[in-house]
Design an enzyme around this catalytic site. Structure first.
Site, mmCIF file in Angstrom:
data_model
loop_
_atom_site.group_PDB
_atom_site.id
_atom_site.type_symbol
_atom_site.label_atom_id
_atom_site.label_comp_id
_atom_site.label_asym_id
_atom_site.label_seq_id
_atom_site.Cartn_x
_atom_site.Cartn_y
_atom_site.Cartn_z
ATOM 1 N N VAL A 1 -6.769 -2.816 -0.599
ATOM 2 C CA VAL A 1 -7.930 -2.588 0.323
ATOM 3 C C VAL A 1 -8.698 -4.045 0.203
ATOM 4 C CG1 VAL A 1 -9.966 -1.466 0.809
ATOM 5 C CG2 VAL A 1 -8.075 -0.068 -0.193
ATOM 6 N N LYS B 1 0.941 -1.334 -0.164
ATOM 7 C CA LYS B 1 -0.050 0.167 0.154
ATOM 8 C C LYS B 1 0.778 1.106 0.103
ATOM 9 C CE LYS B 1 -2.678 -2.872 2.780
ATOM 10 N NZ LYS B 1 -2.106 -3.683 3.763
ATOM 11 N N LYS C 1 -5.743 2.593 3.933
ATOM 12 C CA LYS C 1 -6.798 1.954 3.034
ATOM 13 C C LYS C 1 -7.799 2.921 2.880
ATOM 14 C CE LYS C 1 -5.837 -2.883 4.299
ATOM 15 N NZ LYS C 1 -6.121 -3.908 5.328
ATOM 16 N N ASP D 1 -2.533 0.722 9.105
ATOM 17 C CA ASP D 1 -2.684 -0.046 7.679
ATOM 18 C C ASP D 1 -4.342 0.545 7.431
ATOM 19 O OD1 ASP D 1 -2.445 -2.170 6.087
ATOM 20 O OD2 ASP D 1 -4.362 -3.028 7.066
ATOM 21 N N ALA E 1 -8.016 -6.943 0.729
ATOM 22 C CA ALA E 1 -7.307 -8.525 -0.142
ATOM 23 C C ALA E 1 -8.126 -8.364 -1.364
ATOM 24 C CB ALA E 1 -7.220 -9.104 0.902
ATOM 25 N N GLU F 1 -5.571 -3.921 -6.665
ATOM 26 C CA GLU F 1 -6.773 -4.230 -5.925
ATOM 27 C C GLU F 1 -6.702 -4.763 -4.558
ATOM 28 O OE1 GLU F 1 -10.195 -4.454 -4.951
ATOM 29 O OE2 GLU F 1 -10.787 -4.573 -6.672
ATOM 30 N N GLY G 1 -5.396 -12.523 4.656
ATOM 31 C CA GLY G 1 -5.005 -13.879 4.445
ATOM 32 C C GLY G 1 -4.212 -14.239 3.165
ATOM 33 N N GLY H 1 -1.803 -15.386 8.896
ATOM 34 C CA GLY H 1 -1.425 -14.670 7.751
ATOM 35 C C GLY H 1 -2.344 -13.229 7.725
HETATM 36 N N1 LIG Z 1 -1.260 -10.716 4.408
HETATM 37 C C1 LIG Z 1 -2.611 -10.147 3.914
HETATM 38 O O1 LIG Z 1 -3.732 -10.389 4.201
HETATM 39 C C2 LIG Z 1 -2.053 -9.001 3.122
HETATM 40 C C3 LIG Z 1 -1.146 -8.409 2.700
HETATM 41 N N2 LIG Z 1 -0.946 -7.369 1.880
HETATM 42 C C4 LIG Z 1 0.199 -6.948 1.373
HETATM 43 O O2 LIG Z 1 1.316 -7.828 0.977
HETATM 44 C C5 LIG Z 1 2.594 -7.565 1.086
HETATM 45 C C6 LIG Z 1 3.304 -8.795 1.368
HETATM 46 O O3 LIG Z 1 2.990 -9.281 2.770
HETATM 47 P P1 LIG Z 1 3.463 -10.462 3.202
HETATM 48 O O4 LIG Z 1 3.836 -11.442 1.984
HETATM 49 O O5 LIG Z 1 2.771 -11.060 4.290
HETATM 50 O O6 LIG Z 1 4.981 -10.122 3.677
HETATM 51 P P2 LIG Z 1 6.280 -10.953 3.925
HETATM 52 O O7 LIG Z 1 7.082 -10.290 5.074
HETATM 53 O O8 LIG Z 1 5.938 -12.348 4.510
HETATM 54 O O9 LIG Z 1 7.137 -11.230 2.775
HETATM 55 C C7 LIG Z 1 7.622 -9.973 2.305
HETATM 56 C C8 LIG Z 1 8.637 -10.628 1.296
HETATM 57 O O10 LIG Z 1 9.563 -9.332 0.642
HETATM 58 C C9 LIG Z 1 10.899 -9.579 0.626
HETATM 59 N N3 LIG Z 1 11.381 -8.182 0.437
HETATM 60 C C10 LIG Z 1 11.158 -7.209 1.438
HETATM 61 N N4 LIG Z 1 11.706 -6.266 1.156
HETATM 62 C C11 LIG Z 1 12.376 -6.393 0.033
HETATM 63 C C12 LIG Z 1 13.337 -5.784 -0.791
HETATM 64 N N5 LIG Z 1 13.638 -4.459 -0.654
HETATM 65 N N6 LIG Z 1 14.063 -6.368 -1.933
HETATM 66 C C13 LIG Z 1 13.479 -7.625 -2.125
HETATM 67 N N7 LIG Z 1 12.703 -8.206 -1.495
HETATM 68 C C14 LIG Z 1 12.143 -7.675 -0.145
HETATM 69 C C15 LIG Z 1 11.093 -10.485 1.867
HETATM 70 O O11 LIG Z 1 12.359 -11.038 1.834
HETATM 71 C C16 LIG Z 1 10.113 -11.279 1.791
HETATM 72 O O12 LIG Z 1 10.165 -12.252 0.821
HETATM 73 C C17 LIG Z 1 2.696 -6.364 1.964
HETATM 74 O O13 LIG Z 1 2.834 -5.137 1.363
HETATM 75 C C18 LIG Z 1 1.076 -6.356 2.734
HETATM 76 O O14 LIG Z 1 0.649 -5.255 3.341
HETATM 77 C C19 LIG Z 1 -1.857 -6.913 1.354
HETATM 78 C C20 LIG Z 1 -3.302 -7.325 1.450
HETATM 79 C C21 LIG Z 1 -3.281 -8.501 2.393
HETATM 80 N N1 LIG Z 2 -2.957 -6.624 7.521
HETATM 81 C C1 LIG Z 2 -4.149 -6.401 6.757
HETATM 82 C C2 LIG Z 2 -4.045 -7.338 5.466
HETATM 83 C C3 LIG Z 2 -4.711 -6.559 4.317
HETATM 84 O O1 LIG Z 2 -4.312 -5.591 3.911
HETATM 85 C C4 LIG Z 2 -5.384 -6.786 7.318
HETATM 86 O O2 LIG Z 2 -5.251 -7.297 8.379
HETATM 87 O O3 LIG Z 2 -6.410 -6.398 6.899
HETATM 88 NA NA NA Z 3 -9.529 -5.775 -2.749
#
Ligand SMILES: NC(=O)C1=CN([C@@H]2O[C@H](COP(=O)(O)OP(=O)(O)OC[C@H]3O[C@@H](n4cnc5c(N)ncnc54)[C@H](O)[C@@H]3O)[C@@H](O)[C@H]2O)C=CC1
Ligand SMILES: N[C@@H](CC=O)C(=O)O
Ligand code: NA
Length: 823
Positions: A615, A585, A688, A684, A617, A612, A803, A670
């Site tokens: 906000v 984001k 959003k 967060d 997910a 998408e 998730g 997650g």
């Molecule tokens: N968990 C959820 O339900 C949702 C997550 N998101 C977004 O998804 C994104 C990813 O979240 P996760 O997978 O949970 O994070 P995570 O921490 O599990 O994974 C992040 C990955 O990015 C890599 N990384 C970070 N900085 C880096 C860089 N400078 N260069 C190369 N690689 C780099 C890390 O090594 C890791 O592999 C976040 O921006 C989060 O806000 C969005 C919507 C929902």
């Molecule tokens: N951490 C966020 C994941 C989606 O962006 C949440 O809990 O809603």
């Molecule tokens: Na969405």
């Protein structure tokens, strides 16, 4: 009656000659369906020999005898064939025969070295030895297998004028001699390609494509059923397979198409040499000696109905464009006449011409090696016009390529040029000049050379539709969301390929430690292993540079991190026509000007910036807002629960259990951000609602959001995640109190975001049983939009908003939508 012709590679080695003999024998036995009567086989010189003979001739003029060594090598190559393919007891006779021919060549070369002069006439005689030797040896090989065959020196049947090096055929005499000769023969006739003779029996050669020409002349004179050109590829292909790996065989092609393609560099056959056969409507098959069962390509007057509107794509890799422009050209008849007259007078071959109807400029493409010379000539010839300012300075642009799409199916079929330009445009390939022949079977574009490979592949991909379109992906972040995305792509790969005609190819991936790039694609069943073993230390700038260097068509950069620094690359990626997809984001929740700039850049470049999952997910929230905006609705109010983590926490936390443990559980499931402080602090959610407001058309800045945090100050101040959890433990009573207070009044705790009258507020709010947010369960999100058109009852989107699976699938959907858009 059929004519077969074998080129230099087909007769280049013992093994290939074995193949050739097998093919001839198959024809003789009638294994070939076209078999009917006389078989005529035309041969080129053994591969490389013609060039060696030219070199030998040149060396002989210097007077030293080094050329003898080269002659020896030619002799050895032919002797080796005899040794390998003729029974020992028959060999000596054949050796003697071949030695005799070589002696003749040596005598001739001695003469050249004495007079130290090599006329075209003598050179023709020298080069004639190539075909004479190959045909003699192969004839003997065939005969030794018991196949009735007869050597035929084409000089006795093909009569030409005395333009040595490129003689003109005297068809009246030639046709008569051919018909007379073949009236008397039944044995297979083994004919020397490339050569003929004048009426005074001086040896001549037929120029480029010479042996094909021989086959074509004989086939036409005898009205053959078919002419087979045996070469070393499976016929003509939709594109040069060295440049376009997905190129495939063209089963049938018209003469006109073959002509156009070969003009633009498809070198399998040289159609002008096949003119006599074309004129008599004799079909020509292009076949592969080394893959003889392949059906190759049939070149004929009409091609069978095609699946594709275009037949092939070809290119000239290096051209220069000459621009002649100036006000003096407008409405003045004769400038172009003079221009092309000058070019013709200097024998400058023009590859492509384009003139705007304003008549203000003409540009034409030429071989870049002659560009300076052309400029000098034109500067001189147009000195007066330039002097008077009627013509501006003549300019030359270099490092350009021409791509031609060719096909009879393009005639009177609309939309082809549109498709061509749109594909090139979406891939950031600038078009420098365009030309379409009025035959409508060729549209040519001039582009920058560094985009050639990308353009060829993108065009091939789009025009040959039954093949899946390739989508090239670069993934940053192989954490929870990134790896889930890879898993989903892997499991959907076949479906996408067959049902959506989309071939998803992950070309690069990186996390904070390692990065791996492979333009051929990284297999998704063992990407983790490969990244670990083959990956190199991550450098994001280097990663991005490589992406730009690869310059692959239909490229998408996916940021699955929460990193703040990656965002700085988005704009330059979009600028390089690479789409960006992200659940991160950060880019959209910084200064409004940055958000706006990314939107604009993507729009201007015709690529996509999709988020998408910023906000809710995978829930269709951003798309919904964008859809309403596009349709002209106006947003009055947004009320929402936008944190899956906080939803889960307040649906799970009970007096008596640890608040910190519930947060830990949310993290394990997650739902949380990589740093859960972002969720609990409200950051967060603030991001959003900011993004939603912006999407709804309100240029809010981050400071415009009022955040009523639910956390006590010590939790907010926790410097690390473990310290944060410790503070949560310490403040358990505080959270329990909040909950008990709400429950005693029959309410539930919800962390609500609202936007109305340009103001966005977020904070914890107890809601009663009548409130639409009361019933929310699990990690669900809910968003309620009140708009001009949804005023009485709001439009509501509700469901799991966090998730790994739902988020990755939202990212995936964005990626696939880019695939559909680019296609
Ligand atoms: N968990 C959820 O339900 C949702 C997550 N998101 C977004 O998804 C994104 C990813 O979240 P996760 O997978 O949970 O994070 P995570 O921490 O599990 O994974 C992040 C990955 O990015 C890599 N990384 C970070 N900085 C880096 C860089 N400078 N260069 C190369 N690689 C780099 C890390 O090594 C890791 O592999 C976040 O921006 C989060 O806000 C969005 C919507 C929902
Ligand atoms: N951490 C966020 C994941 C989606 O962006 C949440 O809990 O809603
Ligand atoms: Na969405």
């Amino acid at each position: 009656m059929q004519v077969l012709k074998f080129g230099g590679t087909s007769v280049g080695s013992v093994d290939s000659i074995k193949q050739v003999i097998q093919i001839i024998d198959n024809h003789r036995r009638g294994d070939e369906p076209q078999n009917g009567g006389q078989i005529i086989v035309v041969f080129s010189a053994m591969g490389g020999v013609t060039n060696q003979l030219i070199e030998i001739g040149r060396m002989a003029t210097t007077g030293n005898t080094d050329y003898m060594e080269l002659v020896r090598r030619i002799e050895d190559r032919h002797f080796n064939v005899i040794k390998a393919l003729i029974p020992v007891k028959e060999q000596s006779k054949v050796f003697a025969h071949v030695r005799g021919i070589i002696n003749e060549l040596e005598d001739l070369l001695r003469g050249v070295s004495l007079i130290r002069e090599l006329s075209l006439r003598t050179l023709d005689l020298i080069t004639s030895f190539g075909e004479r030797l190959s045909t003699t040896v192969i004839t003997e090989c065939v005969k030794s297998k018991g196949i009735p065959a007869q050597f035929l020196d084409a000089r006795t049947i093909i009569k030409t004028d005395a333009q040595f090096g490129q003689a003109e055929v005297n068809y009246t005499l030639t046709n008569q001699l051919i018909q007379e000769h073949f009236a008397k023969t039944t044995d297979i006739q083994m004919v020397t390609g490339f050569i003929g003779s004048t009426e005074k029996n001086e040896t001549t050669t037929l120029g480029r494509g010479g042996s094909d020409y021989t086959a074509s002349i004989i086939g036409a004179a005898l009205n053959a059923d078919i002419i087979d050109i045996w070469t070393d590829v499976d016929g003509m292909m939709t594109a040069d397979p060295r440049k376009v790996p997905n190129a495939f065989n063209i089963p049938t092609i018209t003469y006109a198409e073959a002509m156009e393609l070969s003009h633009f560099g498809a070198k399998v056959i040289y159609p002008p040499s096949l003119q006599p056969a074309f004129a008599r409507n004799i079909p020509i098959r292009v076949l592969n000696t080394f893959n003889a069962t392949h059906t190759g390509t049939i070149v004929s007057r009409t091609a069978e109905r095609r699946q594709y509107t275009i037949t092939g794509i070809s290119s000239i890799d290096d051209v220069a464009l000459v621009n002649v422009q100036g006000s003096g050209m407008i409405g003045v008849a004769g400038v172009s006449a003079k221009l092309f007259g000058v070019l013709a007078a200097h024998k400058i071959s023009v590859i492509l011409i384009s003139q705007a109807s304003s008549e203000h400029s003409i540009c034409f493409a030429i071989d870049p090696r002659g560009a300076e010379n052309v400029k000098a000539i034109l500067d001189t010839e147009f000195a007066t016009e330039i002097g008077h300012g009627h013509i501006d300075n003549i300019t030359i642009e270099r490092d350009l390529s021409v791509i031609a799409t060719v096909g009879e199916g393009m005639k009177k079929s609309s939309g082809i040029a549109g498709k061509l330009f749109s594909v090139l445009g979406k891939n950031g390939v600038n078009i420098v000049a365009v030309a379409q022949g009025s035959s409508e079977i060729n549209i040519s574009v001039v582009i920058n050379k560094n985009n050639l490979s990308k353009a060829l592949n993108a065009l091939h991909n789009i025009f040959f539709q039954s093949e899946a379109r390739v989508l090239n992906l670069y993934l940053v972040g192989t954490g929870l969301i990134g790896k889930t995305l890879l898993k989903q792509i892997f499991s959907q790969f076949d479906f996408l390929r067959t049902e959506k005609l989309l071939k998803v190819c992950v070309v690069g991936m990186t996390n904070t430690k390692k990065m791996l790039l492979d333009p051929k694609g990284i297999a998704l069943d063992d990407w983790h292993e490969r990244l670990l073993t083959e990956g190199v230390t991550t450098s994001l700038p280097a990663f991005v540079e490589r992406i730009k260097d690869y310059n692959l068509p239909n490229s998408v950069f996916i940021d699955c991190t929460s990193d703040k620094d990656i965002v700085q690359f988005y704009e330059s990626l979009l600028d390089a026509n690479i789409s960006v997809v992200t659940p991160n984001k950060v880019a959209n929740s910084g200064p409004y000007s940055e958000y706006r700039r990314l939107q604009r850049t993507a729009l201007n470049r015709g690529v996509k910036f999709l988020y998408e999952t910023n906000v809710g997910a995978g829930l269709p929230i951003i798309n919904t807002v964008q859809g309403l905006m596009t349709a002209g609705d106006r947003f009055l109010k947004i009320e929402a629960i936008l944190s899956g983590t906080l939803s889960f926490i307040f649906n799970t936390f009970r007096p008596g259990i640890s608040f910190a443990d519930v947060v830990r559980e949310a993290k394990e499931k997650g739902y949380t951000e990589p740093d859960p402080r972002d969720d609990l602090s409200g950051m967060d959610v603030a991001r959003k609602i900011l993004i939603l407001a912006r999407e709804a058309g309100f240029p809010l800045e981050p400071d415009d959001i009022t955040i009523n945090t639910l956390l006590p100050q010590p939790c907010l101040d926790a410097p690390t995640v473990p310290a944060f959890f410790e503070e949560l433990e310490r403040n358990n009573d505080y959270f329990e109190n909040l909950l008990v207070q709400a429950e005693t009044t029959g309410q539930k705790l919800r962390f609500v975001a609202s936007f109305e009258n340009n103001k966005a507020v977020i904070g914890l709010q107890p809601v009663g049983v009548d409130h639409p947010f009361y019933q929310l369960t699990g990690a669900d999100n809910i968003v309620s939009f009140t708009t001009e058109r949804y005023k009485d009852r709001p439009l509501v989107v509700k469901g799991p908003g966090a998730g790994a699976e739902v988020t990755a699938s939202g990212v995936f959907a964005d990626v696939v939508s880019i695939g559909s858009y680019l296609a």
